[in-house]
Scaffold this motif. Sequence first.
Motif, mmCIF file in Angstrom:
data_model
loop_
_atom_site.group_PDB
_atom_site.id
_atom_site.type_symbol
_atom_site.label_atom_id
_atom_site.label_comp_id
_atom_site.label_asym_id
_atom_site.label_seq_id
_atom_site.Cartn_x
_atom_site.Cartn_y
_atom_site.Cartn_z
ATOM 1 N N TYR A 1 0.803 -1.226 0.000
ATOM 2 C CA TYR A 1 0.000 0.000 0.000
ATOM 3 C C TYR A 1 0.839 1.280 0.000
ATOM 4 N N SER A 2 2.111 1.179 -0.289
ATOM 5 C CA SER A 2 2.939 2.382 -0.395
ATOM 6 C C SER A 2 2.789 2.976 -1.790
ATOM 7 N N PHE A 3 3.351 4.175 -1.974
ATOM 8 C CA PHE A 3 3.294 4.840 -3.273
ATOM 9 C C PHE A 3 4.676 5.376 -3.620
ATOM 10 N N LEU B 1 5.965 7.186 -0.374
ATOM 11 C CA LEU B 1 4.948 7.472 0.636
ATOM 12 C C LEU B 1 4.550 6.179 1.331
ATOM 13 N N LEU B 2 4.495 6.218 2.669
ATOM 14 C CA LEU B 2 4.155 5.044 3.462
ATOM 15 C C LEU B 2 2.894 5.315 4.272
ATOM 16 N N ARG B 3 2.139 4.252 4.558
ATOM 17 C CA ARG B 3 0.936 4.388 5.345
ATOM 18 C C ARG B 3 1.265 4.826 6.757
ATOM 19 N N ALA B 4 0.323 5.402 7.509
ATOM 20 C CA ALA B 4 -1.107 5.422 7.290
ATOM 21 C C ALA B 4 -1.546 6.481 6.283
ATOM 22 N N ARG B 5 -2.726 6.224 5.690
ATOM 23 C CA ARG B 5 -3.350 7.165 4.784
ATOM 24 C C ARG B 5 -4.838 7.204 5.072
ATOM 25 N N GLU B 6 -5.427 8.365 4.905
ATOM 26 C CA GLU B 6 -6.856 8.490 5.175
ATOM 27 C C GLU B 6 -7.672 7.644 4.211
ATOM 28 N N LYS B 7 -8.743 7.067 4.715
ATOM 29 C CA LYS B 7 -9.607 6.250 3.870
ATOM 30 C C LYS B 7 -10.354 7.093 2.845
ATOM 31 N N SER C 1 0.994 9.720 6.296
ATOM 32 C CA SER C 1 1.690 9.980 7.556
ATOM 33 C C SER C 1 3.204 9.895 7.449
ATOM 34 N N ARG C 2 3.748 9.129 6.485
ATOM 35 C CA ARG C 2 5.193 8.903 6.477
ATOM 36 C C ARG C 2 5.755 8.973 5.053
ATOM 37 N N LEU C 3 7.054 9.251 5.012
ATOM 38 C CA LEU C 3 7.771 9.321 3.740
ATOM 39 C C LEU C 3 9.150 8.705 3.932
ATOM 40 N N ARG C 4 9.473 7.717 3.092
ATOM 41 C CA ARG C 4 10.823 7.161 3.138
ATOM 42 C C ARG C 4 11.714 7.934 2.187
ATOM 43 N N LEU C 5 12.872 8.356 2.689
ATOM 44 C CA LEU C 5 13.806 9.161 1.916
ATOM 45 C C LEU C 5 14.798 8.264 1.185
#
Length: 277
Positions: A80-82, A90-96, A125-129
């Motif tokens: 479920y990442s983007f 982009l990492l979860r959580a994400r709003e429904k 909520s999160r972002l991996r660099l």
Amino acid sequence: IRPCAHLSNHFAPECLRVGSPICSSRWTMERTFADIEFDLRQPKLPYACLTQVCLIRCQINAVKAMFPHLQPPSNLHPRYSFDAGDGYVLLRAREKRPRYPDTDAEKRLISVFLGRNAPKMYRWSRLRLPNGQAARSAWKEALRPPEKTRMSRNVKLEIDGMTCYGEVQYFTQLAIRNDATWRFRTVALVSLYSAPYKQLLELSHQTVWSCTNQGEVGLRIVDVTNIQAVVTVIPHRPTLPSGVTEDRVFVIEKTGLDVSYTGVFAEEDDNDNEREE
């Protein structure tokens, strides 16, 4: 006594005498030797074989650092990442469900950024660099008690060729119109900290970056590619050269991060498996 408790009494004197305890402690060296012994195959000349095993391991590690594509990380894109491109994920959580911005300040900022009324959007909520760090956001961290919060929402940014620091409120994607086509742009809503106190910065030889939290006044939308690293922001109450004593914060970057990154992730994200909201 456990090694972690015993070593705490020797940190200061032993660091001055022999360096970092992780490189000089007996139990860490014994564990390393035991790990290397698994690769020994010949009973003759044990020390010569041990030397060759260590040499081969160093050569393998050097090759992996120089050519990371030979052994890429196994979980580049969690479920479920983007993939936002350029190594940003982009990492979860994400709003429904999409929702409008919460405050009037956010609505005005997004409207100016897009040139139209602020639309509904999903917050992440999160972002991996690219360096492997995971930047978090106040949207989720503010919901947790302080003792259970990792406080990874403060980041170093490069904006218009200038270095600045800010607190990430949340990450999102906004639809941008380019001529006749539309595309999503991955951005972060950041509250920038003030410029450092100049006199204190000069007296500390460019070391103490002491600033203040500007709150809504410092809100700004930045592209996620402007985020360089996660930093620590520590509260302090200094007496400034002007004689004023006030509450401020100072920034600490992860030492050696810019030179230690060789294509291998600097840290792994925790498996909190945050769900959609």
